[in-house]
Design an enzyme around this catalytic site. Structure first.
Site, mmCIF file in Angstrom:
data_model
loop_
_atom_site.group_PDB
_atom_site.id
_atom_site.type_symbol
_atom_site.label_atom_id
_atom_site.label_comp_id
_atom_site.label_asym_id
_atom_site.label_seq_id
_atom_site.Cartn_x
_atom_site.Cartn_y
_atom_site.Cartn_z
ATOM 1 C CB ALA A 183 44.035 37.160 30.333
ATOM 2 C CG LEU B 72 42.585 34.560 34.353
ATOM 3 C CD1 LEU B 72 43.003 33.215 33.817
ATOM 4 C CD2 LEU B 72 40.993 34.270 34.751
ATOM 5 C CB ALA C 238 47.369 40.955 42.076
ATOM 6 C CG ASP D 9 43.256 41.537 40.623
ATOM 7 O OD1 ASP D 9 41.841 41.686 40.864
ATOM 8 O OD2 ASP D 9 43.482 41.990 39.460
#
Ligand code: MEV
Length: 301
Positions: free
Chosen positions: A91, A93, A97, A139
């Site tokens: 998504a 976000l 990571a 990330d």
């Protein structure tokens, strides 16, 4: 217990893969992980009902990624790792990571290994490479360090201390997107027409540099305008979708200072910047009908 934060890219995704800067922020949602001694190595992620052993099977991405993290130690440890994930996957976000950083952190804790946030981000890239091939590292850097920062591939994070917290509305389209697929799509456009795509990346880099100044000065109106500009540039690389455009449009109509996709695009999340909490609640209300999930996040405190 180790923590890997989720992140939002405020400005600069995709260009960052090609060595341009990105402006990103850690969020409070993320992944918590613990590790305990066991007879064999095992990773469990209860929220997805998953238990995997390290693997070298190309079809077993999670098992391969877990194996890659175990292999960062001189001799791969026998640890049972449990990860509690509070982020949607695919998504934008930074869920994968955050997982990599949290799992490595949990294993380090269990083994008494000490690393700086920067080292943890760097080493956890062994996990991230299994899923994304050629990640810029933004990330993982944000999952490990948090805060608000300018990221440049291969360089230490340049942290910015905003005057006040930024109030964001984060909305998930519910359409998951593969970062690798979206990065590859931009790669093909770059191969076909390097001048055009490099021009877009140069424009995005200018937006990031101005955005960093706006964050430092607490100029949310300017930052919002730069987010809108960035969204147009990302759309020109075919990274936006109808639903992302609808979410951005509704958020702006409801008073957001700016709105854009965040992460790889092709689905995933939209972020909208609000002047303050009350205005964020109005934006949240306006988009709730079409977002799969939406929430307010204060970042940079
Ligand atoms: C993904 O969160 C951000 C991208 O720029 C990929 C990367 O930086 O590795 C799309």
């Amino acid at each position: 217990m180790a923590f890997g934060r989720g992140k939002v890219i405020l400005l600069g995704e995709h260009g960052v893969v090609y060595g341009h800067p990105a402006l990103a922020a850690g969020i409070e949602r993320g992944v918590h992980a613990t590790a305990t001694e066991a007879s064999t190595a095992l990773l469990s992620i209860p929220v997805w009902d998953i238990e995997v052993a390290p693997s070298s099977d190309p079809a077993e991405s999670l098992g391969r990624a877990f194996g890659a993290l175990l292999n960062v130690y001189d001799s791969p440890p026998c640890l049972a790792v449990r990860a509690e994930v509070a982020l949607p996957a695919g998504a934008g976000l930074g869920c994968s990571a955050a997982l990599g950083v949290a799992i490595l952190g949990a294993m380090d804790e269990a083994l008494g290994v000490e690393r700086s946030a920067e080292e943890r981000a760097e080493v956890s890239l062994a996990w991230e490479r299994v899923f994304h091939g050629n990640p810029s590292g933004v990330d993982s850097a944000m999952a490990s360090a948090g805060g608000v920062a300018v990221f440049h591939k291969g360089k230490p994070l340049d942290h910015i201390l905003p005057r006040n917290a930024l109030t964001l509305v984060i909305a998930n389209t519910g359409d998951s997107a593969s970062t690798k697929t979206m990065v590859d799509s931009v790669g093909r456009q770059h191969e076909r027409n390097p001048e055009r795509v490099d021009g877009v990346f140069d424009a995005i880099a200018a937006v990031v540099r101005n955005g960093a100044l706006a964050v430092g000065a607490g100029d949310w109106k300017a930052l919002g305008q730069l987010m809108d500009l960035n969204q147009g540039l990302l759309a020109s690389l075919l990274l936006s979708t109808e639903k992302l455009e609808d979410l951005c449009h509704l958020a702006r109509e409801a008073g957001a200072l700016g709105a854009k996709l965040t992460g790889s695009g092709g689905g995933g999340c939209m972020i909208a910047l609000a002047a303050e909490r009350t205005s964020a609640e109005t934006v949240l209300h306006a988009i709730e009908g079409i977002a799969e999930e939406a929430f307010i996040a204060e970042v940079g405190t």
